[in-house]
Write a protein that holds these residues in place. Structure first.
Motif, PDB file in Angstrom:
ATOM      1  N   LEU A 102       0.831  -1.198   0.000  1.00 30.15           N
ATOM      2  CA  LEU A 102       0.000   0.000   0.000  1.00 30.15           C
ATOM      3  C   LEU A 102       0.873   1.259   0.000  1.00 30.15           C
ATOM      4  O   LEU A 102       2.014   1.238   0.468  1.00 30.15           O
ATOM      5  CB  LEU A 102      -0.920   0.005   1.215  1.00 30.15           C
ATOM      6  N   VAL A 103       0.303   2.342  -0.512  1.00 26.89           N
ATOM      7  CA  VAL A 103       1.000   3.625  -0.614  1.00 26.89           C
ATOM      8  C   VAL A 103       0.160   4.692   0.064  1.00 26.89           C
ATOM      9  O   VAL A 103      -1.032   4.844  -0.237  1.00 26.89           O
ATOM     10  CB  VAL A 103       1.234   4.013  -2.091  1.00 26.89           C
ATOM     11  N   ASP A 104       0.752   5.440   0.970  1.00 24.29           N
ATOM     12  CA  ASP A 104       0.067   6.536   1.665  1.00 24.29           C
ATOM     13  C   ASP A 104       0.806   7.837   1.390  1.00 24.29           C
ATOM     14  O   ASP A 104       1.966   7.988   1.778  1.00 24.29           O
ATOM     15  CB  ASP A 104       0.021   6.265   3.173  1.00 24.29           C
ATOM     16  N   VAL A 105       0.129   8.773   0.752  1.00 24.17           N
ATOM     17  CA  VAL A 105       0.788  10.029   0.361  1.00 24.17           C
ATOM     18  C   VAL A 105       0.687  11.103   1.438  1.00 24.17           C
ATOM     19  O   VAL A 105       1.069  12.253   1.183  1.00 24.17           O
ATOM     20  CB  VAL A 105       0.214  10.571  -0.969  1.00 24.17           C
ATOM     21  N   HIS A 106       0.236  10.748   2.651  1.00 17.52           N
ATOM     22  CA  HIS A 106       0.032  11.795   3.661  1.00 17.52           C
ATOM     23  C   HIS A 106       0.184  11.216   5.063  1.00 17.52           C
ATOM     24  O   HIS A 106      -0.769  10.730   5.671  1.00 17.52           O
ATOM     25  CB  HIS A 106      -1.374  12.377   3.487  1.00 17.52           C
ATOM     26  N   VAL A 107       1.425  11.258   5.580  1.00 18.74           N
ATOM     27  CA  VAL A 107       1.666  10.826   6.957  1.00 18.74           C
ATOM     28  C   VAL A 107       2.502  11.872   7.685  1.00 18.74           C
ATOM     29  O   VAL A 107       3.238  12.643   7.074  1.00 18.74           O
ATOM     30  CB  VAL A 107       2.378   9.455   7.027  1.00 18.74           C
ATOM     31  N   HIS A 150       9.681   2.298   2.531  1.00 19.15           N
ATOM     32  CA  HIS A 150      10.149   3.423   1.735  1.00 19.15           C
ATOM     33  C   HIS A 150       9.467   4.702   2.237  1.00 19.15           C
ATOM     34  O   HIS A 150       8.232   4.804   2.210  1.00 19.15           O
ATOM     35  CB  HIS A 150       9.812   3.212   0.263  1.00 19.15           C
ATOM     36  N   ILE A 151      10.248   5.669   2.686  1.00 16.92           N
ATOM     37  CA  ILE A 151       9.715   6.924   3.206  1.00 16.92           C
ATOM     38  C   ILE A 151      10.209   8.061   2.331  1.00 16.92           C
ATOM     39  O   ILE A 151      11.383   8.438   2.374  1.00 16.92           O
ATOM     40  CB  ILE A 151      10.134   7.163   4.674  1.00 16.92           C
ATOM     41  N   GLU A 152       9.306   8.580   1.504  1.00 15.34           N
ATOM     42  CA  GLU A 152       9.608   9.740   0.680  1.00 15.34           C
ATOM     43  C   GLU A 152       9.284  11.008   1.468  1.00 15.34           C
ATOM     44  O   GLU A 152       8.400  11.006   2.333  1.00 15.34           O
ATOM     45  CB  GLU A 152       8.797   9.703  -0.622  1.00 15.34           C
ATOM     46  N   GLN A 153       9.970  12.095   1.165  1.00 12.19           N
ATOM     47  CA  GLN A 153       9.863  13.298   1.986  1.00 12.19           C
ATOM     48  C   GLN A 153       9.319  14.495   1.203  1.00 12.19           C
ATOM     49  O   GLN A 153       9.837  14.844   0.148  1.00 12.19           O
ATOM     50  CB  GLN A 153      11.225  13.664   2.571  1.00 12.19           C
ATOM     51  N   TYR A 154       8.269  15.116   1.741  1.00 13.17           N
ATOM     52  CA  TYR A 154       7.816  16.413   1.248  1.00 13.17           C
ATOM     53  C   TYR A 154       8.795  17.491   1.711  1.00 13.17           C
ATOM     54  O   TYR A 154       9.377  17.391   2.793  1.00 13.17           O
ATOM     55  CB  TYR A 154       6.453  16.781   1.839  1.00 13.17           C
ATOM     56  N   ALA A 155       8.928  18.533   0.922  1.00 13.87           N
ATOM     57  CA  ALA A 155       9.585  19.758   1.365  1.00 13.87           C
ATOM     58  C   ALA A 155       8.523  20.852   1.485  1.00 13.87           C
ATOM     59  O   ALA A 155       7.439  20.765   0.898  1.00 13.87           O
ATOM     60  CB  ALA A 155      10.675  20.177   0.382  1.00 13.87           C
ATOM     61  N   LEU A 214      15.114  22.018  -4.136  1.00 11.33           N
ATOM     62  CA  LEU A 214      14.627  20.999  -3.202  1.00 11.33           C
ATOM     63  C   LEU A 214      14.242  19.725  -3.939  1.00 11.33           C
ATOM     64  O   LEU A 214      14.486  18.617  -3.452  1.00 11.33           O
ATOM     65  CB  LEU A 214      13.442  21.547  -2.407  1.00 11.33           C
ATOM     66  N   ALA A 215      13.655  19.872  -5.120  1.00  5.93           N
ATOM     67  CA  ALA A 215      13.319  18.695  -5.920  1.00  5.93           C
ATOM     68  C   ALA A 215      14.576  17.939  -6.309  1.00  5.93           C
ATOM     69  O   ALA A 215      14.633  16.700  -6.252  1.00  5.93           O
ATOM     70  CB  ALA A 215      12.536  19.114  -7.155  1.00  5.93           C
ATOM     71  N   GLN A 216      15.604  18.655  -6.677  1.00  5.53           N
ATOM     72  CA  GLN A 216      16.867  18.022  -7.062  1.00  5.53           C
ATOM     73  C   GLN A 216      17.529  17.317  -5.885  1.00  5.53           C
ATOM     74  O   GLN A 216      18.276  16.345  -6.064  1.00  5.53           O
ATOM     75  CB  GLN A 216      17.810  19.073  -7.660  1.00  5.53           C
ATOM     76  N   THR A 217      17.227  17.783  -4.668  1.00  7.14           N
ATOM     77  CA  THR A 217      17.789  17.176  -3.457  1.00  7.14           C
ATOM     78  C   THR A 217      17.009  15.948  -3.021  1.00  7.14           C
ATOM     79  O   THR A 217      17.505  15.155  -2.224  1.00  7.14           O
ATOM     80  CB  THR A 217      17.819  18.210  -2.323  1.00  7.14           C
ATOM     81  N   GLY A 218      15.787  15.783  -3.516  1.00  2.29           N
ATOM     82  CA  GLY A 218      15.033  14.588  -3.171  1.00  2.29           C
ATOM     83  C   GLY A 218      13.612  14.812  -2.716  1.00  2.29           C
ATOM     84  O   GLY A 218      12.941  13.857  -2.286  1.00  2.29           O
ATOM     85  N   ALA A 219      13.095  16.037  -2.774  1.00  2.00           N
ATOM     86  CA  ALA A 219      11.707  16.282  -2.380  1.00  2.00           C
ATOM     87  C   ALA A 219      10.763  15.570  -3.338  1.00  2.00           C
ATOM     88  O   ALA A 219      10.831  15.775  -4.548  1.00  2.00           O
ATOM     89  CB  ALA A 219      11.410  17.779  -2.378  1.00  2.00           C
ATOM     90  N   VAL A 220       9.876  14.739  -2.786  1.00  2.00           N
ATOM     91  CA  VAL A 220       8.931  14.014  -3.622  1.00  2.00           C
ATOM     92  C   VAL A 220       7.793  14.910  -4.080  1.00  2.00           C
ATOM     93  O   VAL A 220       7.192  14.701  -5.143  1.00  2.00           O
ATOM     94  CB  VAL A 220       8.386  12.783  -2.872  1.00  2.00           C
ATOM     95  N   ALA A 221       7.487  15.941  -3.285  1.00  2.00           N
ATOM     96  CA  ALA A 221       6.408  16.889  -3.571  1.00  2.00           C
ATOM     97  C   ALA A 221       6.556  18.046  -2.601  1.00  2.00           C
ATOM     98  O   ALA A 221       7.453  18.053  -1.747  1.00  2.00           O
ATOM     99  CB  ALA A 221       5.045  16.221  -3.422  1.00  2.00           C
ATOM    100  N   PHE A 222       5.647  19.024  -2.706  1.00  2.00           N
ATOM    101  CA  PHE A 222       5.710  20.207  -1.846  1.00  2.00           C
ATOM    102  C   PHE A 222       4.377  20.432  -1.153  1.00  2.00           C
ATOM    103  O   PHE A 222       3.317  20.251  -1.744  1.00  2.00           O
ATOM    104  CB  PHE A 222       6.081  21.446  -2.667  1.00  2.00           C
ATOM    105  N   ARG A 273       7.012  18.585  -9.971  1.00  2.00           N
ATOM    106  CA  ARG A 273       6.534  18.001  -8.729  1.00  2.00           C
ATOM    107  C   ARG A 273       5.097  18.440  -8.440  1.00  2.00           C
ATOM    108  O   ARG A 273       4.605  19.433  -8.971  1.00  2.00           O
ATOM    109  CB  ARG A 273       7.421  18.433  -7.543  1.00  2.00           C
ATOM    110  N   VAL A 274       4.448  17.684  -7.565  1.00  2.00           N
ATOM    111  CA  VAL A 274       3.082  17.958  -7.146  1.00  2.00           C
ATOM    112  C   VAL A 274       3.075  19.001  -6.028  1.00  2.00           C
ATOM    113  O   VAL A 274       3.956  19.008  -5.166  1.00  2.00           O
ATOM    114  CB  VAL A 274       2.412  16.665  -6.637  1.00  2.00           C
TER     115      VAL A 274
END
Length: 424
Positions: A54-59, A117-122, A139-147, A172-173
């Motif tokens: 499962l994928v959760d886009v908001h934690v 897998h933990i992706e990070q918002y900026a 920030l996107a180039q550094t690894g931000a998955v979204a804002f 990015r989203v």
């Protein structure tokens, strides 16, 4: 080389046929009806449902800065126990990831301490409140998955416009927590029940007025605009209309807004029913359910928001907003939507895996096939389970669903071919 054999599992696409899945070196190596392999660890699924993780886009994992509530380690354990293999962590932590250096530290920490897998918002803007935006491209180039400025609404239209233009350049989203401060005031519950409870109310316009503004800006810029925790009937209608007009908008809804409304507050007066956005009217709840079923709302996200016991002590005025959600999400949806025939397992798989992975351009697998990365979850659909306060992997147990009987508890979770959770 890691080798794992799952026996006798049920797939959403072929529920009448049990399958075996062989995992070797982080990938699915074989799928069959009766695989015989020696020298491997075996999980007998006993008819449990197997799905892509499962994928959760908001934690909210509260790390760094509020680790008394949650940490990357405990949050990822909660995710694994819920069957989630990929989650996107919001930036309302301390320090806020405003700069590439701060974000880089968080990305490394997420990877080193996370079981999933933990992706990070900026953050969109400094401290989530500044009117000038951060360097979103950097920030996107550094690894931000979204804002996102989640936890705060972007008050200035000019700020949101600039952020959308930058997000387009960064590819990015932009995810929006909709909250007009003037209309929010000091409210703690939906305006419809505030007088009866003798507390300040939250006007639903605090959500929809910003939503209408942002949809117009998204149309003008071409940005991919994502609506966090949509909760109102009018909000659903605005998103539906925007999609008809070609606006690149996606939306999420939480399990609690699908399953609970203001009648629960009257019945129980439980501070664990205090969240932001608040529980809405039965009409609003029916609208978000309908919006999810007809595709206006694309996905379910938990808005997992752990708090200490002290945070949640007191009454509706003094208690903190928010509830946990990772460990109860799938069983609640299965119990209340699939078992009664309101939705199908294929829809749940789309809401909790395929739609979020597609919308946020994630590498999370969305199918079970040979050669695919082995991020998988198994769920027991047959046996009832009563949710208990002492069983949570999260540091926090601030949920109104304690004591509820559910079906669909997680049996096992596998990330990159490694078993990261297995039920007793």
């Amino acid at each position: 080389m890691t080798r794992l054999l799952i026996k006798h599992a049920q797939m959403v696409e072929q529920p009448e046929q049990l399958i075996d899945v062989l995992i070797e070196d982080e990938q699915i190596a074989a799928i069959g009806s009766s695989l015989a392999v020696s020298g491997v660890e075996v999980i007998d699924a006993r008819g449990a449902l197997i799905m892509p993780g499962l994928v959760d886009v908001h934690v909210h994992f509260r790390d760094p800065g509020q680790t008394d509530k949650e940490t990357i380690t405990t949050g990822s354990k909660a995710a694994a126990r819920g069957g989630f293999t990929t989650v996107l962590a919001m930036p309302n932590v301390q320090p806020v990831p405003n700069t590439a250096a701060t974000l880089h530290e968080m990305v490394i920490h997420n990877h080193e301490k996370g079981l999933v897998h933990i992706e990070q918002y900026a953050a969109v803007s400094a401290e989530l409140t500044d009117q000038s935006i951060n360097d979103l491209v950097g920030l996107a180039q550094t690894g931000a998955v979204a804002f996102s400025n989640d936890g705060k609404g972007v008050q200035s239209a000019a700020t949101m416009l600039a952020a959308m233009k930058a997000a387009v350049k960064a590819n990015r989203v932009i995810s929006a927590h909709l909250e007009d401060n003037d209309l929010m005031g000091h409210g703690v519950v939906d305006q419809s029940v505030a007088d009866q409870l003798q507390v300040a109310g939250i006007d639903p316009l605090a959500e929809t007025s910003q939503l209408a503004r942002d949809l117009v800006l998204a149309q003008a810029t071409g940005a991919h605009y994502h609506v966090a925790h949509l909760s109102t009937k009018n909000g659903v209608e605005l998103v539906r209309l925007a999609k008809l007009h070609g606006v690149h908008v996606t939306a999420e809804v939480t399990p609690h807004h699908l399953l609970l409304d203001t009648t629960a507050i009257h019945t129980r007066k439980d501070v664990n029913l205090k969240m932001n956005p608040p529980l809405r009217t039965p009409t609003d709840r029916a609208a978000v359910v309908a919006g999810l079923l007809d595709g206006t709302i694309d996905m379910v996200a938990t808005d997992h928001a752990p708090h200490t016991v002290a945070d949640k002590a007191g009454d509706m005025v003094s208690a903190a907003f928010g509830i946990t959600g990772l460990e109860t999400c799938f069983p609640l949806l299965y119990t209340h939507l699939v078992r009664p025939g309101i939705a199908t397992l294929a829809q749940v798989q789309r809401w909790l895996n395929q739609a979020p992975a597609k919308a946020f351009k994630l590498s999370a697998p969305t199918t079970i096939r040979v050669g695919q990365k082995a991020d998988l979850a198994l769920f027991d659909l047959e046996h009832a389970h009563t949710i208990q306060a002492d069983e949570f992997a999260s540091k926090s147990v601030n949920t109104p669903f304690i004591g509820e009987k559910v079906y669909g508890m997680t049996v096992a979770t596998i990330v990159d071919g490694q078993l990261v959770y297995r039920a007793d």
